[in-house]
Design a protein around this motif. Structure first.
Motif, PDB file in Angstrom:
ATOM      1  N   GLY A 190     -87.528 -54.208   9.296  1.00 32.01           N
ATOM      2  CA  GLY A 190     -88.596 -54.034   8.333  1.00 32.01           C
ATOM      3  C   GLY A 190     -88.092 -53.865   6.913  1.00 32.01           C
ATOM      4  O   GLY A 190     -88.788 -54.179   5.959  1.00 32.01           O
ATOM      5  N   VAL A 191     -86.849 -53.384   6.778  1.00 38.33           N
ATOM      6  CA  VAL A 191     -86.264 -53.206   5.444  1.00 38.33           C
ATOM      7  C   VAL A 191     -84.980 -54.016   5.279  1.00 38.33           C
ATOM      8  O   VAL A 191     -84.625 -54.373   4.167  1.00 38.33           O
ATOM      9  CB  VAL A 191     -86.000 -51.713   5.107  1.00 38.33           C
ATOM     10  CG1 VAL A 191     -87.297 -50.939   5.052  1.00 38.33           C
ATOM     11  CG2 VAL A 191     -85.042 -51.074   6.081  1.00 38.33           C
ATOM     12  N   SER A 213     -81.392 -52.197  22.173  1.00 38.91           N
ATOM     13  CA  SER A 213     -81.158 -52.838  20.880  1.00 38.91           C
ATOM     14  C   SER A 213     -79.909 -52.252  20.243  1.00 38.91           C
ATOM     15  O   SER A 213     -79.707 -51.037  20.274  1.00 38.91           O
ATOM     16  CB  SER A 213     -82.359 -52.619  19.959  1.00 38.91           C
ATOM     17  OG  SER A 213     -83.504 -53.232  20.495  1.00 38.91           O
ATOM     18  N   GLY A 214     -79.118 -53.109  19.654  1.00 42.05           N
ATOM     19  CA  GLY A 214     -77.847 -52.712  19.078  1.00 42.05           C
ATOM     20  C   GLY A 214     -77.913 -52.317  17.617  1.00 42.05           C
ATOM     21  O   GLY A 214     -78.974 -51.991  17.080  1.00 42.05           O
ATOM     22  N   PRO A 215     -76.761 -52.370  16.954  1.00 42.23           N
ATOM     23  CA  PRO A 215     -76.608 -51.822  15.612  1.00 42.23           C
ATOM     24  C   PRO A 215     -77.497 -52.480  14.560  1.00 42.23           C
ATOM     25  O   PRO A 215     -77.753 -53.680  14.601  1.00 42.23           O
ATOM     26  CB  PRO A 215     -75.123 -52.047  15.292  1.00 42.23           C
ATOM     27  CG  PRO A 215     -74.684 -53.136  16.203  1.00 42.23           C
ATOM     28  CD  PRO A 215     -75.525 -53.003  17.435  1.00 42.23           C
ATOM     29  N   ASN A 216     -77.953 -51.635  13.661  1.00 40.23           N
ATOM     30  CA  ASN A 216     -78.752 -51.991  12.492  1.00 40.23           C
ATOM     31  C   ASN A 216     -80.191 -52.367  12.811  1.00 40.23           C
ATOM     32  O   ASN A 216     -80.984 -52.570  11.889  1.00 40.23           O
ATOM     33  CB  ASN A 216     -78.077 -53.094  11.661  1.00 40.23           C
ATOM     34  CG  ASN A 216     -76.740 -52.649  11.138  1.00 40.23           C
ATOM     35  OD1 ASN A 216     -76.624 -51.585  10.549  1.00 40.23           O
ATOM     36  ND2 ASN A 216     -75.716 -53.440  11.377  1.00 40.23           N
ATOM     37  N   LEU A 217     -80.550 -52.446  14.077  1.00 42.75           N
ATOM     38  CA  LEU A 217     -81.934 -52.781  14.403  1.00 42.75           C
ATOM     39  C   LEU A 217     -82.880 -51.619  14.103  1.00 42.75           C
ATOM     40  O   LEU A 217     -84.084 -51.823  13.986  1.00 42.75           O
ATOM     41  CB  LEU A 217     -82.040 -53.264  15.849  1.00 42.75           C
ATOM     42  CG  LEU A 217     -81.412 -54.647  16.019  1.00 42.75           C
ATOM     43  CD1 LEU A 217     -81.190 -54.987  17.471  1.00 42.75           C
ATOM     44  CD2 LEU A 217     -82.249 -55.713  15.339  1.00 42.75           C
ATOM     45  N   ASN A 218     -82.338 -50.434  13.906  1.00 46.12           N
ATOM     46  CA  ASN A 218     -83.160 -49.313  13.443  1.00 46.12           C
ATOM     47  C   ASN A 218     -83.661 -49.545  12.016  1.00 46.12           C
ATOM     48  O   ASN A 218     -84.588 -48.882  11.569  1.00 46.12           O
ATOM     49  CB  ASN A 218     -82.382 -48.001  13.516  1.00 46.12           C
ATOM     50  CG  ASN A 218     -81.090 -48.035  12.726  1.00 46.12           C
ATOM     51  OD1 ASN A 218     -80.277 -48.938  12.908  1.00 46.12           O
ATOM     52  ND2 ASN A 218     -80.884 -47.067  11.859  1.00 46.12           N
ATOM     53  N   LEU A 219     -83.079 -50.523  11.321  1.00 51.51           N
ATOM     54  CA  LEU A 219     -83.472 -50.831   9.942  1.00 51.51           C
ATOM     55  C   LEU A 219     -84.436 -52.016   9.854  1.00 51.51           C
ATOM     56  O   LEU A 219     -84.678 -52.537   8.758  1.00 51.51           O
ATOM     57  CB  LEU A 219     -82.226 -51.117   9.096  1.00 51.51           C
ATOM     58  CG  LEU A 219     -81.242 -49.955   8.966  1.00 51.51           C
ATOM     59  CD1 LEU A 219     -80.006 -50.393   8.185  1.00 51.51           C
ATOM     60  CD2 LEU A 219     -81.900 -48.757   8.312  1.00 51.51           C
ATOM     61  N   ILE A 249     -85.128 -62.738   7.152  1.00 57.21           N
ATOM     62  CA  ILE A 249     -84.513 -63.205   8.404  1.00 57.21           C
ATOM     63  C   ILE A 249     -85.153 -62.520   9.605  1.00 57.21           C
ATOM     64  O   ILE A 249     -85.501 -63.165  10.593  1.00 57.21           O
ATOM     65  CB  ILE A 249     -82.989 -62.941   8.401  1.00 57.21           C
ATOM     66  CG1 ILE A 249     -82.306 -63.774   7.320  1.00 57.21           C
ATOM     67  CG2 ILE A 249     -82.378 -63.239   9.779  1.00 57.21           C
ATOM     68  CD1 ILE A 249     -80.838 -63.466   7.122  1.00 57.21           C
ATOM     69  N   TYR A 250     -85.281 -61.193   9.526  1.00 56.19           N
ATOM     70  CA  TYR A 250     -85.686 -60.398  10.686  1.00 56.19           C
ATOM     71  C   TYR A 250     -87.156 -60.003  10.696  1.00 56.19           C
ATOM     72  O   TYR A 250     -87.629 -59.434  11.668  1.00 56.19           O
ATOM     73  CB  TYR A 250     -84.802 -59.153  10.791  1.00 56.19           C
ATOM     74  CG  TYR A 250     -83.343 -59.488  10.919  1.00 56.19           C
ATOM     75  CD1 TYR A 250     -82.853 -60.105  12.069  1.00 56.19           C
ATOM     76  CD2 TYR A 250     -82.454 -59.233   9.886  1.00 56.19           C
ATOM     77  CE1 TYR A 250     -81.524 -60.442  12.183  1.00 56.19           C
ATOM     78  CE2 TYR A 250     -81.111 -59.558   9.994  1.00 56.19           C
ATOM     79  CZ  TYR A 250     -80.653 -60.160  11.144  1.00 56.19           C
ATOM     80  OH  TYR A 250     -79.329 -60.488  11.252  1.00 56.19           O
ATOM     81  N   GLY A 251     -87.879 -60.277   9.624  1.00 56.03           N
ATOM     82  CA  GLY A 251     -89.297 -59.961   9.576  1.00 56.03           C
ATOM     83  C   GLY A 251     -89.563 -58.585   8.992  1.00 56.03           C
ATOM     84  O   GLY A 251     -88.642 -57.831   8.678  1.00 56.03           O
ATOM     85  N   LYS A 252     -90.825 -58.271   8.858  1.00 55.57           N
ATOM     86  CA  LYS A 252     -91.251 -57.010   8.249  1.00 55.57           C
ATOM     87  C   LYS A 252     -91.633 -55.954   9.272  1.00 55.57           C
ATOM     88  O   LYS A 252     -91.872 -54.807   8.920  1.00 55.57           O
ATOM     89  CB  LYS A 252     -92.417 -57.271   7.300  1.00 55.57           C
ATOM     90  CG  LYS A 252     -92.004 -58.126   6.118  1.00 55.57           C
ATOM     91  CD  LYS A 252     -93.130 -58.359   5.154  1.00 55.57           C
ATOM     92  CE  LYS A 252     -92.625 -59.237   4.006  1.00 55.57           C
ATOM     93  NZ  LYS A 252     -93.662 -59.538   3.040  1.00 55.57           N
ATOM     94  N   GLU A 253     -91.695 -56.343  10.553  1.00 50.94           N
ATOM     95  CA  GLU A 253     -92.019 -55.366  11.589  1.00 50.94           C
ATOM     96  C   GLU A 253     -90.868 -54.390  11.772  1.00 50.94           C
ATOM     97  O   GLU A 253     -89.706 -54.743  11.605  1.00 50.94           O
ATOM     98  CB  GLU A 253     -92.309 -56.066  12.919  1.00 50.94           C
ATOM     99  CG  GLU A 253     -93.560 -56.910  12.912  1.00 50.94           C
ATOM    100  CD  GLU A 253     -93.323 -58.346  12.477  1.00 50.94           C
ATOM    101  OE1 GLU A 253     -94.279 -59.135  12.503  1.00 50.94           O
ATOM    102  OE2 GLU A 253     -92.183 -58.687  12.093  1.00 50.94           O
ATOM    103  N   THR A 254     -91.217 -53.170  12.132  1.00 57.28           N
ATOM    104  CA  THR A 254     -90.218 -52.128  12.371  1.00 57.28           C
ATOM    105  C   THR A 254     -89.801 -52.124  13.839  1.00 57.28           C
ATOM    106  O   THR A 254     -90.449 -52.762  14.684  1.00 57.28           O
ATOM    107  CB  THR A 254     -90.785 -50.742  12.012  1.00 57.28           C
ATOM    108  OG1 THR A 254     -91.836 -50.438  12.937  1.00 57.28           O
ATOM    109  CG2 THR A 254     -91.293 -50.700  10.574  1.00 57.28           C
TER     110      THR A 254
END
Length: 145
Positions: free
Chosen positions: A17-18, A9-15, A23-28
């Motif tokens: 859930g927040v 997984s690339g950039p910003n995917l560590n974020l 767009i990306y959902g609430k899962e971490t």
């Protein structure tokens, strides 16, 4: 035992859930990892799950996958739209490559509708949230069986 499926997984995917949960959902990202591990286990496979915000690190992992992985799932995030270097690394792989996106890039801003990664991908799974990763792991497992 077969080689693991690399899930990168690339950039910003560590974020996850927040960052833009609409767009990306609430899962971490940890939720994504667990879902991928469960799906891989049901298929009798293992995964190597990694995330980096750094293009060079992702490229190093892609190069590592040349000999260490049975297949590669990659969510390049923003690098998909910008990184020819990542494309060049992916083109060296002889294992299946599945591009993965949580959202549907085709339904978003114009600049997101093209990814360099797609030029090296066996297939693309997008728009299903965390399930995109699970489906990509399943596709990678089937393609590398």
């Amino acid at each position: 035992m077969s080689k693991p499926i690399y899930v990168l997984s690339g950039p910003n995917l560590n974020l996850l859930g927040v960052r833009e949960p609409q767009i990306y959902g609430k899962e971490t990202l940890d939720d994504v990892r667990k879902a991928c591990e469960r799906r891989a286990e049901t298929l009798g496979r293992t995964i190597e799950f990694r995330q980096s915000n750094h293009e060079g690190v992702l490229i190093d992992w892609v190069q590592e996958a040349r000999t260490a992985a049975s297949a590669l799932v990659i969510n390049p995030a923003g690098y998909g739209h910008t990184s020819i270097a990542l494309l060049d690394a992916l083109k060296t792989l002889e294992v299946p490559v599945v591009e993965c996106h949580l959202s549907n890039p085709a339904a978003r801003e114009t600049f997101r509708r093209h990814t360099y990664v797609s030029l090296a991908a066996t297939g693309v799974v997008s728009g299903f949230g965390v399930a995109s990763y699970e489906l990509a792991v399943e596709a990678a497992a089937r393609l590398s069986a």
